[in-house]
Design an enzyme around this catalytic site. Structure first.
Site, mmCIF file in Angstrom:
data_model
loop_
_atom_site.group_PDB
_atom_site.id
_atom_site.type_symbol
_atom_site.label_atom_id
_atom_site.label_comp_id
_atom_site.label_asym_id
_atom_site.label_seq_id
_atom_site.Cartn_x
_atom_site.Cartn_y
_atom_site.Cartn_z
ATOM 1 N N ASP A 168 7.685 -40.611 -11.883
ATOM 2 C CA ASP A 168 6.351 -40.939 -11.394
ATOM 3 C C ASP A 168 6.545 -42.166 -10.491
ATOM 4 O OD1 ASP A 168 3.495 -41.314 -11.284
ATOM 5 O OD2 ASP A 168 3.746 -42.906 -12.776
ATOM 6 N N ASP A 177 3.582 -44.657 -9.183
ATOM 7 C CA ASP A 177 2.714 -45.803 -9.477
ATOM 8 C C ASP A 177 2.885 -46.290 -10.911
ATOM 9 O OD1 ASP A 177 1.473 -45.753 -6.904
ATOM 10 O OD2 ASP A 177 0.197 -44.099 -7.554
HETATM 11 C C1 BG6 Z 1 -1.570 -41.870 -9.319
HETATM 12 C C2 BG6 Z 1 -2.115 -43.137 -9.936
HETATM 13 O O1 BG6 Z 1 -0.216 -42.010 -9.093
HETATM 14 O O2 BG6 Z 1 -2.228 -41.599 -8.082
HETATM 15 C C3 BG6 Z 1 -3.624 -43.085 -10.055
HETATM 16 O O3 BG6 Z 1 -1.542 -43.316 -11.216
HETATM 17 C C4 BG6 Z 1 -4.244 -42.730 -8.707
HETATM 18 O O4 BG6 Z 1 -4.092 -44.326 -10.517
HETATM 19 C C5 BG6 Z 1 -3.636 -41.444 -8.181
HETATM 20 O O5 BG6 Z 1 -5.645 -42.584 -8.821
HETATM 21 C C6 BG6 Z 1 -4.204 -41.028 -6.815
HETATM 22 O O6 BG6 Z 1 -3.825 -41.952 -5.860
HETATM 23 P P1 BG6 Z 1 -4.390 -41.962 -4.381
HETATM 24 O O7 BG6 Z 1 -3.446 -42.920 -3.670
HETATM 25 O O8 BG6 Z 1 -4.317 -40.590 -3.853
HETATM 26 O O9 BG6 Z 1 -5.795 -42.473 -4.452
HETATM 27 MG MG MG Z 2 1.949 -43.868 -12.966
#
Ligand code: BG6
Ligand code: MG
Length: 223
Positions: A11, A13
Site C-alpha cells: 500500500d 499512503d
Molecule cells: C488511500 C488512502 O490510499 O487513497 C485514503 O488511504 C484515500 O485515505 C484514498 O482517501 C483515495 O485517495 P485520493 O488521492 O484518490 O483522494
Molecule cells: Mg494506507
C-alpha cells in the site's frame, strides 16, 4: 509451511510515506468547514477507502448524509483533494518512511517482484515525488480497478499483472480495509500500525522502522 514467496505488494499512503496524515488533515479541514467534528479515531475508518466513500462516511458521522446533492458532494471531494494536493507538493525521497528503502532493496536483491496497490488517484504523483515510480514492477491505482479496498480486486490485479499466484504474495498495509483486501485475495498480510486495528493481519509491526525482509519471511514460513 507455505510455498515460496515471489512478490511483495505495498500500500502507499501510510506505509511507504506518511501521506495518511495529509489525507487526515485535509478531511479534517473539510469536515470542520461543514460543521462536522472529525477525530483521529474517526479517521481510522477512512484509511484505504476511496475519496467519495470517505466523504460519504464523514457526512454520515455528522448526520449530514442527506444534506448535499451529488454535485455538491463532488465539489466537497474536489475541495479536499485541492488541499491534499497542496500538502503533498513538497514531498521528496526524504519522505520515504524509515525501514522502507532497506526492505525494498532486500526484496530486489532476492529477485522478488514489487507491486503497489493504492486506491489513490494521486498515487502516481506521490510515487514520482518519492523517486520510487521506476522501482516498482507494477502500480495498480484507482484507474485500474472497479472495486476499492476492502474488496480483494486491487491486490489480485497487482498479482495478476506481476504474473504471480496470490498465495506467493505478501501484502503490506496500514489500514483495516487494506488488510481485509489482502486476506480476501488469499495473501499473507503484514500490518503496520496498531494491533487492535489490524488484528486480521498475519503479523503486525507498530512502525515501518521495524519491517525487515528476514523478519517478515520468518513469520511467513512459520505459518
Ligand atoms: C488511500 C488512502 O490510499 O487513497 C485514503 O488511504 C484515500 O485515505 C484514498 O482517501 C483515495 O485517495 P485520493 O488521492 O484518490 O483522494
Ligand atoms: Mg494506507
Amino acid at each position: 509451511m507455505m510455498g515460496k514467496i515471489e512478490a511483495f505488494i505495498f500500500d502507499l499512503d501510510g506505509v511507504i510515506t506518511d501521506t495518511a496524515e495529509y489525507h487526515y488533515l485535509a478531511w479534517k479541514g473539510l469536515a470542520e468547514e461543514i460543521g462536522i467534528t472529525f477525530t483521529k479515531e474517526d479517521n481510522e475508518q477512512l484509511k484505504g477507502i476511496s475519496r467519495m466513500e470517505s466523504l460519504e462516511l464523514i457526512l454520515k458521522l455528522g448526520g449530514r448524509e442527506k444534506d448535499f446533492s451529488q454535485e455538491e458532494k463532488e465539489q466537497l471531494a474536489a475541495k479536499k483533494n485541492e488541499h491534499y494536493v497542496k500538502l503533498i507538493e513538497t514531498i521528496t525521497p526524504a519522505d520515504i518512511l524509515p525501514g522502507i528503502e532497506p526492505l525494498l532493496e532486500e526484496i530486489k536483491k532476492h529477485g522478488l517482484k514489487l507491486g503497489l496497490a493504492s486506491v489513490s488517484k494521486n498515487a502516481f504523483a506521490v510515487m514520482e515525488s518519492l523517486g520510487l515510480k521506476e522501482e516498482f514492477d507494477v502500480i495498480v491505482d484507482a484507474a485500474k480497478i472497479q472495486k476499492g479496498k476492502p474488496d480483494p480486486e486491487i491486490f489480485l490485479t497487482a498479482a495478476k499483472l506481476l504474473n504471480v499466484e496470490a498465495s506467493a504474495c505478501i501484502g503490506v498495509e496500514d489500514a483495516a480495509a487494506g488488510v481485509d483486501s489482502i486476506k480476501g485475495a488469499g495473501m499473507f498480510a503484514v500490518g503496520v500500525g496498531s494491533e487492535e486495528t489490524l488484528h486480521k493481519a498475519d503479523v503486525v509491526y507498530t512502525g515501518t522502522e521495524l519491517l525487515s525482509y528476514d523478519g517478515i519471511l520468518k513469520e511467513f514460513t512459520e505459518r
